[in-house]
Design a protein around this motif. Structure first.
Motif, PDB file in Angstrom:
ATOM      1  N   ALA A  72      27.457  61.642  28.865  1.00  0.00           N
ATOM      2  CA  ALA A  72      27.421  60.812  27.772  1.00  0.00           C
ATOM      3  C   ALA A  72      26.786  61.744  26.431  1.00  0.00           C
ATOM      4  CB  ALA A  72      26.692  59.407  27.955  1.00  0.00           C
ATOM      5  N   GLU A  73      26.857  61.154  25.313  1.00  0.00           N
ATOM      6  CA  GLU A  73      26.010  61.867  24.349  1.00  0.00           C
ATOM      7  C   GLU A  73      24.477  61.655  24.369  1.00  0.00           C
ATOM      8  OE1 GLU A  73      28.888  62.385  20.501  1.00  0.00           O
ATOM      9  OE2 GLU A  73      28.751  60.086  21.028  1.00  0.00           O
ATOM     10  N   LEU A  74      24.389  60.577  24.788  1.00  0.00           N
ATOM     11  CA  LEU A  74      22.815  59.943  24.956  1.00  0.00           C
ATOM     12  C   LEU A  74      22.554  59.715  26.184  1.00  0.00           C
ATOM     13  CD1 LEU A  74      22.683  58.217  21.609  1.00  0.00           C
ATOM     14  CD2 LEU A  74      21.326  60.253  21.790  1.00  0.00           C
ATOM     15  N   VAL A  75      21.299  59.709  26.676  1.00  0.00           N
ATOM     16  CA  VAL A  75      20.871  59.306  27.815  1.00  0.00           C
ATOM     17  C   VAL A  75      19.473  58.927  27.965  1.00  0.00           C
ATOM     18  CG1 VAL A  75      20.643  61.474  29.189  1.00  0.00           C
ATOM     19  CG2 VAL A  75      21.052  59.282  30.464  1.00  0.00           C
ATOM     20  N   ALA A  76      18.879  57.838  28.540  1.00  0.00           N
ATOM     21  CA  ALA A  76      17.684  57.488  28.446  1.00  0.00           C
ATOM     22  C   ALA A  76      17.092  57.667  29.973  1.00  0.00           C
ATOM     23  CB  ALA A  76      17.296  55.768  28.151  1.00  0.00           C
ATOM     24  N   LEU A  77      16.093  58.203  30.122  1.00  0.00           N
ATOM     25  CA  LEU A  77      15.319  58.469  31.270  1.00  0.00           C
ATOM     26  C   LEU A  77      13.940  58.234  31.727  1.00  0.00           C
ATOM     27  CD1 LEU A  77      17.245  61.845  32.356  1.00  0.00           C
ATOM     28  CD2 LEU A  77      17.785  59.560  33.347  1.00  0.00           C
ATOM     29  N   PRO A  78      13.547  58.020  32.582  1.00  0.00           N
ATOM     30  CA  PRO A  78      11.890  57.896  32.861  1.00  0.00           C
ATOM     31  C   PRO A  78      10.948  59.413  32.509  1.00  0.00           C
ATOM     32  CG  PRO A  78      12.906  56.750  34.269  1.00  0.00           C
ATOM     33  CD  PRO A  78      14.031  57.428  33.805  1.00  0.00           C
ATOM     34  N   ALA A  79      10.100  59.231  31.790  1.00  0.00           N
ATOM     35  CA  ALA A  79       9.566  60.656  31.443  1.00  0.00           C
ATOM     36  C   ALA A  79       9.058  61.231  32.761  1.00  0.00           C
ATOM     37  CB  ALA A  79       8.277  60.393  30.696  1.00  0.00           C
ATOM     38  N   ALA A  80       8.875  60.671  33.761  1.00  0.00           N
ATOM     39  CA  ALA A  80       8.246  61.420  35.182  1.00  0.00           C
ATOM     40  C   ALA A  80       9.648  62.094  35.599  1.00  0.00           C
ATOM     41  CB  ALA A  80       7.873  60.248  36.304  1.00  0.00           C
ATOM     42  N   MET A  81      10.611  62.095  35.045  1.00  0.00           N
ATOM     43  CA  MET A  81      11.910  62.869  35.549  1.00  0.00           C
ATOM     44  C   MET A  81      11.857  63.916  34.794  1.00  0.00           C
ATOM     45  SD  MET A  81      14.845  60.161  36.617  1.00  0.00           S
ATOM     46  CE  MET A  81      14.615  58.576  37.514  1.00  0.00           C
ATOM     47  N   VAL A  82      11.473  64.026  33.493  1.00  0.00           N
ATOM     48  CA  VAL A  82      11.787  64.943  32.528  1.00  0.00           C
ATOM     49  C   VAL A  82      10.873  66.333  32.610  1.00  0.00           C
ATOM     50  CG1 VAL A  82      12.537  65.512  30.196  1.00  0.00           C
ATOM     51  CG2 VAL A  82      12.871  63.254  31.214  1.00  0.00           C
ATOM     52  N   ALA A  83      11.351  67.420  32.273  1.00  0.00           N
ATOM     53  CA  ALA A  83      10.351  68.464  32.002  1.00  0.00           C
ATOM     54  C   ALA A  83      10.843  69.311  30.741  1.00  0.00           C
ATOM     55  CB  ALA A  83      10.310  69.450  33.258  1.00  0.00           C
ATOM     56  N   ARG A  84      10.103  70.135  30.150  1.00  0.00           N
ATOM     57  CA  ARG A  84      10.691  70.874  29.024  1.00  0.00           C
ATOM     58  C   ARG A  84      11.381  72.043  29.472  1.00  0.00           C
ATOM     59  NH1 ARG A  84       5.937  68.522  27.498  1.00  0.00           N
ATOM     60  NH2 ARG A  84       5.827  68.181  25.059  1.00  0.00           N
ATOM     61  N   LYS A  85      12.518  72.412  28.900  1.00  0.00           N
ATOM     62  CA  LYS A  85      13.535  73.310  29.045  1.00  0.00           C
ATOM     63  C   LYS A  85      12.994  74.590  29.311  1.00  0.00           C
ATOM     64  CE  LYS A  85      17.518  75.219  26.936  1.00  0.00           C
ATOM     65  NZ  LYS A  85      16.515  76.772  26.521  1.00  0.00           N
ATOM     66  N   PRO A  86      13.223  75.349  30.077  1.00  0.00           N
ATOM     67  CA  PRO A  86      12.990  76.989  30.184  1.00  0.00           C
ATOM     68  C   PRO A  86      13.436  77.545  28.860  1.00  0.00           C
ATOM     69  CG  PRO A  86      13.905  76.163  32.138  1.00  0.00           C
ATOM     70  CD  PRO A  86      14.169  75.192  31.138  1.00  0.00           C
ATOM     71  N   THR A  87      12.838  78.297  28.010  1.00  0.00           N
ATOM     72  CA  THR A  87      13.134  78.937  26.971  1.00  0.00           C
ATOM     73  C   THR A  87      14.195  80.047  27.262  1.00  0.00           C
ATOM     74  OG1 THR A  87      11.247  80.216  26.998  1.00  0.00           O
ATOM     75  CG2 THR A  87      11.235  78.113  25.745  1.00  0.00           C
TER      76      THR A  87
END
Length: 314
Positions: free
Chosen positions: A102-117
């Motif tokens: 989808a164009e947007l998705v909401a997720l708990p912050a505990a699942m998320v990390a900063r993208k590898p540059t």
């Protein structure tokens, strides 16, 4: 927002492009504008009803668990992220409904990390599920990327799949671990580049593995299924084995792995990628609207790397 959805179980023909409300952002969550989202076999297996016995499904479903994108907004008390942060995630919930296609998705912050540059959006989207699964499965057989005292011989079933390619690289970061990986002949060169000794899968596999490791192997990880007898035939006494595809390994002394979302471990993978020690092969990209074609390509078992949806919006 635009999203791909399905309102009943079935094959790719049940998918349709829909307009859905923007997801609400609960406390401790982030809203991500999707740049890329990877296809995994579990996505179309879920759509076919394959996990109905263990996961509640709320139709219509937006499929997809892997994502890379930009934080649009943050929920209350979410100091970990700010709008504009580039992130990625393995977004599996306990119920099946609001996924990443989808164009947007909401997720708990505990699942998320900063993208590898160092990785593209497509590569970053292809890392979460495969990378976390590889980490957890290797840990189950006593192999960790930062364990310099490790050693021995590891057999990977399905080394050319996304999880297998990640596992080859992660095992190679441990101490003196020798990696043997099964794949079709067309993928052998790439597996050698990643650090494995490739062998053809299929009938006679145990003899081919024994030819490379006459004393047997100390550990086996199965990312294919249907190979338990071969695993036991080549495993040394006292060796460890684990599978993501065959629950019956538990009755034969192995571990069955079901990976959990984990932003901290995902950050660990991002650090390895940015250090030049972990990469992701992308085989093909499709626009969001062509998800059915992407699913069919995944079902065909191409083995050439990740299939990714991108772009999602202008």
């Amino acid at each position: 927002m635009k999203a791909m959805t399905y309102a009943r179980y079935g094959g790719p023909d049940v998918l349709e492009l829909s307009q859905l409300p923007t997801p609400k952002v609960s406390p401790g969550s982030v809203l991500i504008r999707v740049k890329a989202a990877a296809v995994n076999p579990v996505d179309w297996k879920l759509m076919a009803g394959g996990l109905d016995a263990i996961m509640d499904v709320h139709f219509p479903v937006v499929p997809g668990w892997d994502v890379a994108g930009v934080v649009e907004t943050v929920g209350l008390d979410t100091p970990e992220f700010t709008p504009g942060d580039e992130v990625f995630a393995y977004g599996r919930r306990d119920t099946v409904q609001g996924g990443t296609f989808a164009e947007l998705v909401a997720l708990p912050a505990a699942m998320v990390a900063r993208k590898p540059t160092s990785l593209s959006w497509e590569q970053a989207a292809g890392l979460p599920l495969t990378g976390l699964t590889a980490l957890r499965t290797l840990a189950a057989v006593g192999i960790a990327p930062d364990d310099r005292d490790g050693g021995g011989t590891l057999l990977i079933h399905n080394g050319s799949g996304g999880v297998g390619r990640a596992a080859i690289q992660l095992a190679g970061l441990a101490g003196n671990v020798r990696v043997i990986a099964t794949a079709s002949a067309r993928n052998h060169d790439r597996l050698r580049e990643l650090g494995a000794e490739p062998v053809e899968y299929g009938e006679g596999l145990d003899e081919r593995v024994r030819a490379l490791a006459p004393g047997g192997v100390g550990a086996v990880v199965d990312f294919a299924g249907g190979v338990l007898e071969t695993t036991l035939a080549v495993l040394r006494p006292g060796g460890r084995h684990a599978s993501i595809a065959d629950p019956s390994v538990v009755a034969r002394g192995g571990r069955h792995i079901w990976v959990r979302p984990d932003g901290r471990e995902l950050g660990r993978l991002a650090s390895l990628a940015d250090a030049g020690r972990l990469t992701v092969d992308v085989a093909a990209t499709y626009p969001l609207e062509k998800l059915a074609a992407a699913f069919r390509a995944s079902m065909a078992g191409h083995g050439g790397g990740k299939i990714v949806l991108t772009p999602f919006s202008e």
